[in-house]
Design a protein around this motif. Structure first.
Motif, short mmCIF file in Angstrom:
data_model
loop_
_atom_site.label_atom_id
_atom_site.label_comp_id
_atom_site.label_asym_id
_atom_site.label_seq_id
_atom_site.Cartn_x
_atom_site.Cartn_y
_atom_site.Cartn_z
N CYS A 269 0.85 -1.18 0.00
CA CYS A 269 0.00 0.00 0.00
C CYS A 269 0.89 1.24 0.00
N ARG A 295 -5.76 6.22 4.25
CA ARG A 295 -6.96 6.21 3.42
C ARG A 295 -6.87 5.14 2.34
N SER A 296 -5.66 4.92 1.84
CA SER A 296 -5.49 3.88 0.82
C SER A 296 -5.85 2.52 1.38
N LYS A 297 -5.37 2.24 2.59
CA LYS A 297 -5.67 0.96 3.22
C LYS A 297 -7.15 0.84 3.57
N SER A 299 -9.88 2.62 2.38
CA SER A 299 -10.91 2.74 1.34
C SER A 299 -10.67 1.85 0.13
N LYS A 300 -9.41 1.57 -0.16
CA LYS A 300 -9.11 0.78 -1.35
C LYS A 300 -8.63 -0.63 -1.02
N SER A 304 -2.83 -0.97 -3.14
CA SER A 304 -3.43 0.25 -3.66
C SER A 304 -2.53 1.44 -3.35
N THR A 306 -2.70 6.00 -2.96
CA THR A 306 -3.54 7.20 -2.83
C THR A 306 -2.66 8.42 -2.69
#
Length: 314
Positions: A269, A295-297, A299-300, A304, A306
């Protein structure tokens, strides 16, 4: 009687020169002199112990430079003796000498086609009516000592497991880069390996170690030499990707880096913040990259990336 006195003086001068020559060779020191008015090297003693070529050869090589304009003369002499990357050091030394100030500096040097070696130079201008007319200097071979020192410095700056910068060195270098290049756009990037503990528990620590090394190698292969790549913790990496014009190139790299493969099929991530758009200090930039990573972890999910703020960027 006069002839005897003259003979004695000549004998003493010869003895003095022989003692000086022995001392220079024992200390691996070269002495040189330059006539600044004529832009002419006039003396080079014991050059063979530093560069493996005679002083006479060096004097012959650089003699044609005396016909050049002052700016071109400095460039030619610097090219003959000095490593291109040490140009700023040499420029400062020239300014000091022509300003009438003694100078000491270290640089990689060569002469007569020799290999570069690290040297320390001590140079003193001789003045007439407050104007530098000559300079006399000594060149000391510090190549072995410099290599040992650099090795120790690398050791204190390097993560022993991956060979990347360690946490503190990464922070220090990133801070310095932001200070020295305030007009460029940079990306501070945080990368976490997903579920490294689970990989260790499921496949063993040997596989976990392999994953860490694989990610470190992928970062080195995917980024440029000018970029800062460091290991921040057990499964965490920190990067400063320098001098970027937009995020398209970054996204291409991130797409490659979110997968690390192997038996475990591991993923990464990534969170990123841009300097100076998102923040102008290391602390703020790190905080925003950390927020982007979170947020990457959240929401995605795994594998991923972000950006902290993408709006308005091409």
């Amino acid at each position: 009687m006069h002839q005897d006195a003259l003979s004695n003086e000549l004998f003493e001068l010869t003895q003095y020169k022989e003692r000086l020559y022995v001392a220079l060779k024992a200390a691996k020191i070269c002495v040189f002199e330059v006539d600044l008015k004529r832009q002419l090297y006039t003396f080079f003693e014991n050059a063979e112990d530093i560069f493996g070529v005679s002083g006479e050869r060096i004097l012959e090589d650089v003699r044609p430079y005396s016909q050049l304009e002052p700016g071109e003369y400095q460039k030619a002499v610097s090219k003959y003796f000095s490593h291109p990357e040490d140009g700023p050091v040499i420029d400062r030394a020239f300014k000091n000498i022509f300003g009438g100030t003694p100078t000491t500096y270290q640089a990689r040097m060569k002469a007569g086609g020799s290999d570069y070696i690290w040297c320390e130079l001590h140079v003193v201008p001789l003045l007439e009516d407050q104007v530098p007319v000559k300079m006399i200097g000594v060149i000391i071979d510090i190549n072995d000592a410099k290599k040992k020192t650099d090795k120790l410095v690398r050791k204190t700056h390097t993560d022993g497991f991956t060979g990347l910068y360690n946490k503190q060195a990464s922070i220090d270098i990133i801070r310095q880069t932001l200070k020295e290049q305030p007009d460029q756009m940079h990306a501070l990037v945080l990368l976490d390996i997903d579920d490294l503990k689970k990989i260790n528990d499921t496949y063993g620590h040997a596989e976990g170690d392999r994953v860490i090394r694989t990610v470190a190698d992928a970062l080195t292969d995917s980024l440029r030499r000018t970029d800062v790549i460091g290991r921040f913790g057990g499964d965490e990496f920190i990067l400063l990707i320098q001098n970027i014009t937009n995020t398209a190139w970054l996204e291409e790299r991130f797409q490659h880096l979110i997968q690390c493969g192997g038996e475990s099929g591991c993923t990464n991530c990534i969170g990123s913040a841009l300097y100076p758009q998102d923040a102008e200090t290391f602390e703020e930039l790190f905080d925003k990259a950390d927020q982007a990573l979170y947020r990457s972890k959240a929401s995605k999910g795994k594998g991923s990336y972000t950006f902290f703020q993408k709006e308005g960027l091409d």
